[in-house]
Design a protein around this motif. Structure first.
Motif, PDB file in Angstrom:
ATOM      1  N   ALA A 137       0.837  -1.103   0.067  1.00  0.00           N
ATOM      2  CA  ALA A 137      -0.309   0.079  -0.156  1.00  0.00           C
ATOM      3  C   ALA A 137       0.847   0.997   0.007  1.00  0.00           C
ATOM      4  O   ALA A 137       0.432   2.282  -0.741  1.00  0.00           O
ATOM      5  CB  ALA A 137      -0.971  -0.057   1.344  1.00  0.00           C
ATOM      6  N   ASN A 160       0.533   4.310  -2.740  1.00  0.00           N
ATOM      7  CA  ASN A 160      -0.076   5.399  -2.037  1.00  0.00           C
ATOM      8  C   ASN A 160       0.922   6.712  -2.498  1.00  0.00           C
ATOM      9  O   ASN A 160       0.513   7.714  -2.906  1.00  0.00           O
ATOM     10  CB  ASN A 160      -0.057   5.401  -0.761  1.00  0.00           C
ATOM     11  CG  ASN A 160      -1.249   4.706  -0.082  1.00  0.00           C
ATOM     12  OD1 ASN A 160      -2.148   4.303  -0.860  1.00  0.00           O
ATOM     13  ND2 ASN A 160      -1.163   4.304   1.176  1.00  0.00           N
ATOM     14  N   VAL A 218      -4.897   2.379  -8.992  1.00  0.00           N
ATOM     15  CA  VAL A 218      -5.973   1.772  -8.156  1.00  0.00           C
ATOM     16  C   VAL A 218      -6.271   0.523  -8.916  1.00  0.00           C
ATOM     17  O   VAL A 218      -6.393  -0.414  -7.854  1.00  0.00           O
ATOM     18  CB  VAL A 218      -7.049   2.719  -7.858  1.00  0.00           C
ATOM     19  CG1 VAL A 218      -8.168   2.151  -7.133  1.00  0.00           C
ATOM     20  CG2 VAL A 218      -6.838   4.133  -7.223  1.00  0.00           C
ATOM     21  N   LEU A 240      -3.730  -1.880  -7.992  1.00  0.00           N
ATOM     22  CA  LEU A 240      -3.379  -2.077  -6.529  1.00  0.00           C
ATOM     23  C   LEU A 240      -4.546  -3.244  -6.425  1.00  0.00           C
ATOM     24  O   LEU A 240      -4.376  -4.181  -5.562  1.00  0.00           O
ATOM     25  CB  LEU A 240      -3.897  -0.804  -5.715  1.00  0.00           C
ATOM     26  CG  LEU A 240      -4.286  -0.914  -4.384  1.00  0.00           C
ATOM     27  CD1 LEU A 240      -3.677   0.315  -3.430  1.00  0.00           C
ATOM     28  CD2 LEU A 240      -5.594  -1.199  -3.711  1.00  0.00           C
ATOM     29  N   PRO A 265      -6.763  -1.227   0.300  1.00  0.00           N
ATOM     30  CA  PRO A 265      -6.441   0.272   0.309  1.00  0.00           C
ATOM     31  C   PRO A 265      -6.377   0.606   1.897  1.00  0.00           C
ATOM     32  O   PRO A 265      -7.405  -0.018   2.762  1.00  0.00           O
ATOM     33  CB  PRO A 265      -7.582   0.703  -0.131  1.00  0.00           C
ATOM     34  CG  PRO A 265      -8.124  -0.483  -1.167  1.00  0.00           C
ATOM     35  CD  PRO A 265      -7.720  -1.708  -0.229  1.00  0.00           C
ATOM     36  N   THR A 314      -4.752   5.811   1.109  1.00  0.00           N
ATOM     37  CA  THR A 314      -5.316   5.862  -0.166  1.00  0.00           C
ATOM     38  C   THR A 314      -6.587   6.472  -0.659  1.00  0.00           C
ATOM     39  O   THR A 314      -6.456   7.106  -1.571  1.00  0.00           O
ATOM     40  CB  THR A 314      -5.480   4.100  -0.474  1.00  0.00           C
ATOM     41  OG1 THR A 314      -4.305   3.509   0.005  1.00  0.00           O
ATOM     42  CG2 THR A 314      -5.901   3.817  -2.171  1.00  0.00           C
TER      43      THR A 314
END
Length: 811
Positions: free
Chosen positions: A680, A684, A710, A713, A720, A724
């Motif tokens: 993360a 980020n 995103v 991710l 998240p 985030t």
């Protein structure tokens, strides 16, 4: 007359003088010390021949056979290095030597039981005992050889034989306290605490029975023939060995069992009823106390329990010494043990109190007990200083360093002459010393701390060039033949990393120059690796710290007038960070198959590996040499830090550059680099680069990059967090055009709804929601108007159930 040269004509048997025979005892002892048992055997044979020839002065006694025992037993204690040389000279093999010593003891016992003549030629003393019967020294010589022998580490080996030998010595009344202590020393070394304590109880029962005049001792502990039962009182070494045995046993209750033995010992020593006409009070000495403290220090007890026990033991040691027990004078081992206990896991609110205790003990040990601190003592004080929040910590740490250097090399601080002080190599600063001093500088707010830390490193380098006085000191690991071993070690990677961290923690005004100094320090480490100094080889922590320095420069530290250029024509910090990552990846790929790279990354991620990166581009032939000497595999922190460097920079298209680094991270993980698994923090950081895109021409591209980030991710199943969601709300407010407000508000509803559902609503999310959402949408989502100041505590607890506070990227 005692010549063993076969080429000489020896006097006939029976013709040696009384003085010559008396000299034989000293000659035997001399050859025994030379580990020459065969010579001693021949001397004994010569005296036997003298007796057979009618020489009435020729008589072999116990002392002669003790010399023979000692000669054979000395051959069993040879080191691996000396076995071959002595064996080659005298034809002695340690195992055979021990067996021969046991045969001699059997013969001595046999002839002693017979009490007459024979091959041994003893004669009888006036008290009826054989003149060559084994005494306590005889048994102790063989006991010492058995317990130190490498033969038979199990029950069937030398330890079992030693226990049987002690029982034989007891049955003949040829035992003293050293006999017990020799066996106890081996039991202690092996951690056989139960057997050691059982032997102590056996001594105590025998002694107490004799003290009380109980005739039952002769029935419980019978002796052979006319031998008198000998009872032996435990001495301080006896108790010390038993306590040490518990300390090494590894038992869960070892510390408490050792404490029980000590409490009994101390109670007997201080009891007025323990003194009798036939015994003297035995009191604990310094070794007793610090062995007990060491047992508690290594125990599995809770940190607070063990620390209190150690402090109590030390206080008792001080009280005992001040009450007149000179043997309990606190020594450096006891001081170090209590300081080590105090500084273990020190931190938080207790650090200041611990530092005060440490200083009190340190000052008192030096001023009242005359204890000269060694390197470990000083290091423990430095450790406590580093953990506390003392505003004067830097000056105190430097004072300690100066004192250590002054004691190690007083010539630095004195001009010599009558006032010159002899060098004290027991307190030479080591790598931990300099690392801790630099760490204290790193955590401080003193100006130009990076430069001061660099001067500390220079002091270490200067001390490493000093040579100790001949024959007085060798660095750990140096051979005895080394004639040019430095007084102190050269700087290690640990020390260099502390300096790098100090540069990374410089003030905002100094970050640009600090980054340059950090890069120069890394090049020095690489040069050390090329020169073959493995101890200074940079590791992944070294490279990551330099990346951190560069990422903290932001758009400053040189500014930029053009893409990737500073106002001096140099590359921007972000571009330099990217170049360093390139080097790390190249050397990582050269390390071999993915399995090897994975291992290197895992070790390096903890900052303990010995691998690192190559030299910077543009250094000609030095690049290949450094790449061959230093290998590093970038980890997740490496990639994330470079992404942060672009996010904080003024680079054009920085969102795209950040995404490229993120994709390289994904690719590295796909090739088998487990340490580069995307997390993360990395996603980020990439979103943050998008959020702070300032050029209007780049905003739409930055928004699309944020959306693709995103999606990536979610592909990696990364959860998240509040950062985030907060960052994406910032992206909505900054990158979506004002004339497309309908799309912005629709996206804000979706983002906040998912954030609340996952329990990630934090202060940052609420702050960014106020910027991104229209007043009506804000009220719709929160139930309050923007100006009413909705606090996080007023929101449903389900919305914030998974918020973990401020999160940082892993170091």
């Amino acid at each position: 007359a005692l010549s063993l040269d076969g080429g000489r004509s020896l006097p006939p048997p029976g013709s040696l003088s009384r003085e010559s025979i008396r000299t034989a005892s000293a000659v035997m002892r001399a050859w025994a010390r030379r580990r020459s048992p065969l010579v001693v055997e021949r001397l004994i044979l010569r005296i036997n021949e003298e007796r057979a020839g009618g020489n009435r002065h020729a008589r072999l006694r116990t002392a002669h056979y003790n010399s023979l025992l000692e000669a054979w037993c000395r051959c069993t204690a040879l080191s691996a290095e000396s076995k071959s040389s002595v064996g080659e000279r005298n034809g002695v093999e340690p195992g055979a030597a021990l067996r021969r010593a046991a045969q001699i003891m059997d013969e001595m016992e046999s002839r002693g039981d017979e009490g007459g003549d024979g091959d041994i030629g003893d004669g009888i003393n006036d008290d009826g005992a054989s003149a060559a019967a084994p005494n306590a020294r005889s048994y102790n010589i063989l006991l010492k050889a058995l317990v130190k022998s490498s033969e038979g580490e199990g029950e069937s080996g030398s330890l079992r034989i030693a226990e049987e030998l002690l029982r034989r010595a007891q049955s003949r009344g040829a035992v003293n306290v050293r006999s017990y202590n020799l066996l106890l020393s081996e039991l202690s070394r092996r951690g056989e605490a139960e057997r050691a304590e059982a032997l102590l109880r056996d001594m105590q029962r025998r002694f107490l029975s004799a003290e009380s005049g109980d005739d039952a001792i002769h029935d419980e502990f019978p002796t052979r023939g006319s031998a008198v039962a000998v009872v032996v009182a435990p001495d301080v070494n006896t108790y010390n060995q038993v306590i040490a045995a518990w300390s090494k046993s590894g038992a869960r209750d070892a510390a408490r069992r050792a404490q029980a033995v000590f409490d009994e010992f101390f109670a007997n020593a201080t009891s007025t009823n323990s003194t009798t006409t036939t015994s003297k009070v035995v009191r604990p000495d310094a070794e007793t106390f610090h062995t007990l403290m060491g047992c508690w220090h290594r125990s599995g007890e809770g940190g607070t329990v063990a620390r209190r026990r150690i402090e109590d033991s030390f206080d008792l040691m001080v009280d005992s010494y001040e009450s007149g027990n000179a043997d309990a004078k606190p020594d450096v081992a006891a001081i170090n043990t209590v300081l080590s206990a105090l500084t273990r896991n020190v931190g938080g609110g207790s650090a200041d109190a611990v530092l005060e205790k440490v200083r009190h003990i340190f000052d008192r040990s030096n001023n009242e007990y005359g204890v000269r601190p060694d390197t470990l003592t000083y290091n423990l004080v430095l450790k406590a200083t580093a953990a506390a929040r003392d505003p004067d910590a830097v000056e105190q740490a430097m004072d300690i360093l100066y004192e250590m250097e002054g004691r190690a090399l007083p010539s630095r601080n004195a001009a010599g002459g009558d006032d010159a002080v002899e060098d004290d190599t027991s307190c030479v600063p080591d790598a931990f010393t300099y690392t801790t001093v630099i760490d204290i500088l790193s955590k401080s707010d003193v100006p130009r701390k990076g430069r001061r830390a660099e001067s500390v490193l220079g002091r270490m380098e200067a001390l490493a060039r000093e040579m100790p006085p001949p024959g007085r000191y060798r660095a750990r690991g140096a051979s005895s033949s080394s004639s040019a071993t430095p007084l102190a070690p050269a700087p290690t990677a640990q020390v260099y990393n502390a300096l790098l961290n100090c540069w990374a923690s410089s003030s905002p005004r100094e970050r640009g120059p600090a980054a340059r100094r950090a890069e120069a320090t890394l090049k020095r480490m690489e040069a050390c690796a090329v020169a073959g100094n493995d101890d200074a080889r940079p590791n992944v922590r070294s490279y990551n710290t330099v990346l951190k320095c560069l990422s903290r420069c932001g758009g400053g530290g040189g500014g930029g007038n053009g893409p990737g250029e500073t106002n001096r024509g140099r590359r921007s910090p972000a571009r330099r960070a990217l170049a360093l990552l390139d080097r790390m990846e190249r050397t990582g790929r050269s390390a071999g198959p993915p399995e090897r790279r994975r291992l290197g990354s895992d070790v390096g991620a903890e900052g303990a590996s010995g691998i690192s990166g190559s030299a910077e581009e543009g250094h000609g032939g030095g690049v290949a040499a450094a790449a061959a000497a230093v290998v590093v595999v970038p980890d997740a922190y490496s990639y994330t830090t470079v992404i942060h460097a672009f996010a904080r920079s003024a680079e054009p298209n920085k969102a795209l550059q950040a995404q490229k680094v993120l994709l390289r991270m994904v690719e590295s993980y796909g090739r088998g680099n487990d340490a580069a698994r995307p997390n993360a923090y990395a996603f980020n950081a990439c979103l943050n680069a998008c959020a702070f895109t300032s050029s209007p021409r780049e905003r739409m591209d930055a928004f699309l990059i944020a959306v693709s980030t995103v999606l990536l991710l979610q592909k990696f199943d990364v959860q998240p967090d509040s950062t985030t969601y907060g960052t994406f709300l910032r992206i909505c407010s900054r990158l979506i055009p004002a004339d497309d407000d309908l799309r912005r508000q629709s996206l804000v509803r979706v983002i906040f709804g998912r954030c609340a559902a996952e329990g990630q609503v934090s202060d940052m999310v609420m702050e960014q929601l106020a910027f991104a959402a229209d007043p009506d949408v804000y009220e719709e989502l929160i139930g309050r108007r923007v100006g009413e100041g909705a606090r996080l505590e007023q929101l449903p607890s389900e919305w914030r159930r998974n918020v973990k506070g401020r999160r940082r990227a892993p170091r």
